[in-house]
Motif scaffolding. Structure first.
Motif, short mmCIF file in Angstrom:
data_model
loop_
_atom_site.label_atom_id
_atom_site.label_comp_id
_atom_site.label_asym_id
_atom_site.label_seq_id
_atom_site.Cartn_x
_atom_site.Cartn_y
_atom_site.Cartn_z
N PRO A 8 -11.58 9.55 -61.11
CA PRO A 8 -10.81 8.93 -60.04
C PRO A 8 -9.36 8.71 -60.43
N ARG A 9 -8.56 8.38 -59.42
CA ARG A 9 -7.13 8.10 -59.59
C ARG A 9 -6.71 7.15 -58.46
N GLY A 10 -5.59 6.45 -58.67
CA GLY A 10 -5.05 5.61 -57.60
C GLY A 10 -5.81 4.33 -57.35
N ASN A 202 -12.87 3.88 -65.83
CA ASN A 202 -13.05 5.19 -65.19
C ASN A 202 -11.78 6.04 -65.25
N ARG A 203 -10.61 5.41 -65.04
CA ARG A 203 -9.37 6.17 -65.06
C ARG A 203 -9.02 6.63 -66.47
N THR A 265 -2.38 12.08 -62.58
CA THR A 265 -3.25 10.93 -62.36
C THR A 265 -2.39 9.77 -61.84
N ALA A 266 -3.03 8.67 -61.50
CA ALA A 266 -2.29 7.51 -60.98
C ALA A 266 -3.01 6.23 -61.35
N ASN A 272 -1.93 6.38 -52.46
CA ASN A 272 -2.20 7.81 -52.34
C ASN A 272 -0.97 8.59 -51.88
N ILE A 273 -0.11 7.96 -51.08
CA ILE A 273 1.07 8.67 -50.58
C ILE A 273 1.96 9.16 -51.73
N LEU A 274 2.03 8.40 -52.82
CA LEU A 274 2.84 8.81 -53.97
C LEU A 274 2.24 10.03 -54.65
#
Length: 314
Positions: A8-10, A202-203, A265-266, A272-274
């Motif tokens: 996952p990310r964000g 998780n990230r 990744t984030a 999410n827009i970024l």
């Protein structure tokens, strides 16, 4: 060039909940809404809310009596809670439930007069809030940031001791610190399940996967985002060039010279827009394909406060 997305990310569930609380408050309260500290550590989110009229404050005394106050996802100290009650503020608590869990456990240790060790970053708002939950006059809570700090602890090895951690730490570093604590203090015990939150864990797992197949990695996250900083540190530890960026505007074309695989990744507070804007920008400057690595599916949802749900139905 190929873009490889971490999974996952964000946004995590705690961040989504905090943002939902403020969005609902904007709809139902006609008066000015104040937020203690940054709601989440992401500049895009903060700027967006400022445009909508949200006022971010550090000192609760700056908020007029009877106003609406939102506590940030990182949590606040007991003193701030007491000040808010004294000023008769309408309190909307956006503290992440996983941070609240640590608050409760530290408070229990305090009431039982158990000497306590907290692993975390000094000055971080989450740590300030957690430290305040321990108010025993006979015993202490000790903050440590690394293994070296363990040597400075003056605690009887034979005493019963508890340890807890900040929710956004490096998983690997924290394991090493806990192992060193157990070696020094045979009677130490910690939480039944780790305090480092599922989203942080998780990230970081996804980041490790990304380092195996990327020539460079972009971590989307603000400089004061603890979990984003840990992702950046992890990438560098794995010897992969890693750049932490606020947005696509920070990307320098020279970084991509002779690069074939670009990992993206984030942090848990990055919207999410970024991510979408970074992908769009990378496509413009030559990236052809996008693929997403397989990862843990996150299904956790944290509900918003009941008073806001009631107002929504009304």
């Amino acid at each position: 060039m190929e873009i490889i997305l971490a999974n996952p990310r964000g946004f995590c569930a705690g961040v989504k909940r905090a943002i939902a609380i403020v969005e609902h408050a904007l709809k139902f309260y006609k008066s000015t809404i104040y937020v203690k500290h940054e709601l989440v550590h992401n500049q895009y989110v903060i700027k967006d809310f400022k445009k909508k009229g949200i006022i971010f404050i550090e000192n609760i005394l700056d908020v007029p009596d009877h106003s609406v106050i939102v506590f940030s996802a990182h949590g606040v100290s007991k003193q701030v809670e007491q000040q808010a009650i004294k000023k008769k503020l309408i309190i909307l608590n956006a503290t992440c439930p996983l941070v609240k869990k640590v608050h409760v456990e530290v408070s229990k240790a305090s009431k039982k007069s158990i000497e306590t060790i907290l692993i975390g970053h000094q000055g971080h708002p989450e740590i300030i809030g957690t430290l305040s939950r321990y108010d025993n006059k006979k015993r202490k809570i000790h903050l440590i940031e690394n293994i070296q700090d363990i040597k400075k602890l003056k605690i009887d090895k034979n005493k019963k001791i508890k340890f807890f951690t900040q929710t956004t730490l490096s998983v690997n570093n924290t394991k090493s610190i806990i192992s060193a604590l157990r070696n020094k203090f045979p009677n130490i015990s910690g939480p039944k399940t780790e305090d480092i939150c599922y989203a942080t864990t998780n990230r970081q797992k996804a980041m490790i996967q990304l380092t195996q197949i990327s020539d460079i990695i972009f971590v989307i996250g603000s400089k004061n985002s603890s979990n984003s900083n840990r992702l950046t540190e992890l990438g560098k530890e794995m010897k992969v060039p890693t750049k932490q960026i606020e947005s696509f505007l920070d990307i320098k074309k020279k970084w991509l010279k002779n690069i074939k695989y670009i990992g993206v990744t984030a942090g848990a507070s990055a919207p999410n827009i970024l991510i979408e804007e970074v992908i769009k920008h990378l496509k413009k400057i030559g990236a052809k394909n996008i693929r997403e690595i397989q990862g843990i599916k996150e299904e956790k949802i944290f509900k918003i406060p009941k008073n806001l749900i009631y107002m929504k139905k009304k």
